[in-house]
Design an enzyme around this catalytic site. Sequence first.
Site, short mmCIF file in Angstrom:
data_model
loop_
_atom_site.label_atom_id
_atom_site.label_comp_id
_atom_site.label_asym_id
_atom_site.label_seq_id
_atom_site.Cartn_x
_atom_site.Cartn_y
_atom_site.Cartn_z
CG PHE A 183 0.87 15.98 17.39
CD1 PHE A 183 1.39 15.16 16.52
CD2 PHE A 183 1.49 16.91 18.15
CE1 PHE A 183 2.90 15.25 16.23
CE2 PHE A 183 2.77 17.16 18.11
CZ PHE A 183 3.48 16.50 17.02
CG ASP A 184 -7.10 13.85 16.68
OD1 ASP A 184 -7.99 14.67 17.50
OD2 ASP A 184 -7.75 12.85 16.29
CE LYS A 185 -7.37 10.84 23.65
NZ LYS A 185 -7.75 9.48 23.43
CE LYS A 202 -10.61 16.94 17.88
NZ LYS A 202 -10.44 15.67 17.70
#
Length: 358
Positions: free
Chosen positions: A170-172, A351
């Site tokens: 997950f990206d924050k 990422k």
Amino acid sequence: CQVGLVSEIKYYVVLVAAIAGLVPVLWSTLESLQKKAWVSSDFLASFALILSLASFQWFSAIVIGFILALARVWRGGDKENKEKPSLQILGETIGMIYFISVLVGSVLLYLATQNFSLVIALLLVAAADDVAMAVNVGYARTVGLAAKWGIVIKEGKALEILGKAPTMVFDKTGTLTTGSLLVSFVIPVLGKTEQEVLELAVMASVKSQHPLAKGLLAYAKGAVITHPDFVEERSGKGVIARKGSDTVILGNQTLFRDLQMQVPEKLLETARQKADMGQTISFIAFNHEVVGFVSAADEIKQNTRSVMEDLKNLGVKKLVMLTGDNSKVAEEIARKTNVTEWEAELLSEDKVTIIGDL
């Protein structure tokens, strides 16, 4: 006699059409045989051609139609099964078996009754497409519902893989959090006032789509907004804006290191204290002198923690959070959301690399 002649003409028209349609199929059949793909749609269609050449009755034309239709169904799965989810393949296989059963039953019915209309009625009632289509409709419905929640699913195969995935990433910002940064503090130095530092930060970010820019504009209601002549965004780091001969830099410590600009130790210590509270820190420089920083917090979505728990109960073992924020912010968000792992201070390309390595 004329009726018989017309029947023969109609039959040969069907026969010629079948041969013309199967010429390219024969070529594909040779390729299939070379690859030892004995059971294929091309082989099946070629068998229909052989059958049509071996018989001179109207019945052979009927069988040609059935077998060619069967070949089309088979061809649909022949070359695309690798991209289809196993449940869809199963549904199409059941549909195939059902279709063959109806085909055999139709032939037997015709032999027993010699009633062609009855055979057609049977085929219309016993439509095999429903079996294969049911799975496709189910996948389409799922993809449609996911889209309403902002989830883009490329294909049905992805759903099947997702159901077995041991790791989720997950990206924050905007995923685990609301993505709306709320400015908490504006800390000035070098004789600048809080208002002056805030206006410099707004000028640097006014053309940006970053969540911090929206937070600054909301915090700076009533402040004088100066629009820059030139803006350079550094992905994952910050922004450089110019107005006339003046330059304003707004960004994280990585950007200032890249620009070889020293942040005063006292200001850095204050920034660390805010970061320990889960605040995102953005330093501000005016004409290459650091004049302060702004700190902002991103609110965690109300259902994030419960979703993480649900995913663990479903068998997902690793829940990984990726963020460009500093490690203190990442650690605090990870603790509150119950993710199992996290990586901080990442650029977009970092990422992508991490996801590829998982």
